[in-house]
Design a protein around this motif. Structure first.
Motif, PDB file in Angstrom:
ATOM      1  N   ASP A  24       0.852  -1.188   0.000  1.00 45.68           N
ATOM      2  CA  ASP A  24       0.000   0.000   0.000  1.00 45.68           C
ATOM      3  C   ASP A  24       0.889   1.240   0.000  1.00 45.68           C
ATOM      4  OD1 ASP A  24      -1.472   2.288   1.277  1.00 45.68           O
ATOM      5  OD2 ASP A  24      -3.105   0.840   1.211  1.00 45.68           O
ATOM      6  N   PHE A  26       0.414   4.341   0.688  1.00 45.38           N
ATOM      7  CA  PHE A  26       0.316   5.239   1.834  1.00 45.38           C
ATOM      8  C   PHE A  26       0.881   4.603   3.102  1.00 45.38           C
ATOM      9  CE2 PHE A  26      -2.856   6.583  -1.250  1.00 45.38           C
ATOM     10  CZ  PHE A  26      -2.421   7.887  -1.468  1.00 45.38           C
ATOM     11  N   SER A  32       0.141  12.613  -0.678  1.00 45.46           N
ATOM     12  CA  SER A  32      -0.535  13.088  -1.883  1.00 45.46           C
ATOM     13  C   SER A  32       0.429  13.704  -2.887  1.00 45.46           C
ATOM     14  CB  SER A  32      -1.641  14.085  -1.528  1.00 45.46           C
ATOM     15  OG  SER A  32      -1.100  15.204  -0.852  1.00 45.46           O
ATOM     16  N   PHE A  52      -6.496  11.394  -8.589  1.00 44.31           N
ATOM     17  CA  PHE A  52      -6.123  11.042  -7.221  1.00 44.31           C
ATOM     18  C   PHE A  52      -7.143  10.097  -6.586  1.00 44.31           C
ATOM     19  CE2 PHE A  52      -5.639  11.904  -2.630  1.00 44.31           C
ATOM     20  CZ  PHE A  52      -4.333  11.477  -2.490  1.00 44.31           C
ATOM     21  N   ASP A  53      -8.424  10.263  -6.899  1.00 44.35           N
ATOM     22  CA  ASP A  53      -9.441   9.357  -6.352  1.00 44.35           C
ATOM     23  C   ASP A  53      -9.222   7.924  -6.829  1.00 44.35           C
ATOM     24  OD1 ASP A  53     -10.740  11.297  -4.850  1.00 44.35           O
ATOM     25  OD2 ASP A  53     -12.144  11.792  -6.456  1.00 44.35           O
ATOM     26  N   LEU A  56      -6.525   6.613  -4.640  1.00 42.64           N
ATOM     27  CA  LEU A  56      -7.026   6.280  -3.302  1.00 42.64           C
ATOM     28  C   LEU A  56      -7.793   4.958  -3.310  1.00 42.64           C
ATOM     29  CD1 LEU A  56      -8.283   9.732  -1.982  1.00 42.64           C
ATOM     30  CD2 LEU A  56      -6.256   8.474  -1.226  1.00 42.64           C
ATOM     31  N   ASP A  57      -8.519   4.708  -4.388  1.00 35.96           N
ATOM     32  CA  ASP A  57      -9.277   3.456  -4.514  1.00 35.96           C
ATOM     33  C   ASP A  57      -8.373   2.256  -4.767  1.00 35.96           C
ATOM     34  OD1 ASP A  57     -11.685   4.782  -4.193  1.00 35.96           O
ATOM     35  OD2 ASP A  57     -12.070   4.921  -6.347  1.00 35.96           O
ATOM     36  N   PRO A  59      -4.505   1.753  -4.079  1.00 33.93           N
ATOM     37  CA  PRO A  59      -3.187   2.241  -3.649  1.00 33.93           C
ATOM     38  C   PRO A  59      -2.039   1.237  -3.725  1.00 33.93           C
ATOM     39  CG  PRO A  59      -4.476   1.697  -1.730  1.00 33.93           C
ATOM     40  CD  PRO A  59      -5.366   1.471  -2.940  1.00 33.93           C
TER      41      PRO A  59
END
Length: 72
Positions: A24, A26, A32, A52-53, A56-57, A59
């Motif tokens: 992952d 993050f 970001s 970016f979304d 996030l979905d 990663p």
């Protein structure tokens, strides 16, 4: 774009050789601003522009490859 290529982008941006297909972004220390570097590299290499979304979905390298394939 395959999972190895996306993993390599993660490794380069995160400066972490331990990235695997299921790492992952993050959790591995990404933020970001670094995510925008990943998205730019993917767009340059694959021609697919994710936002970016999308990141996030999805990663992880393996999840991002699926997103890229669905939009190619």
């Amino acid at each position: 774009m395959n999972v190895n290529a996306v993993s390599d982008v993660f490794r380069r941006v995160l400066e972490n050789p331990e990235v695997s297909a299921d790492s992952d972004f993050f959790v591995m220390g990404g933020d970001s601003l670094l995510a925008t570097r990943v998205l730019s590299a993917i767009a340059r290499t694959s021609g697919v522009e994710l936002d970016f979304d999308d990141f996030l979905d999805a990663p992880t390298p393996s999840a991002l490859v699926k997103k890229i394939a669905s939009q190619a």
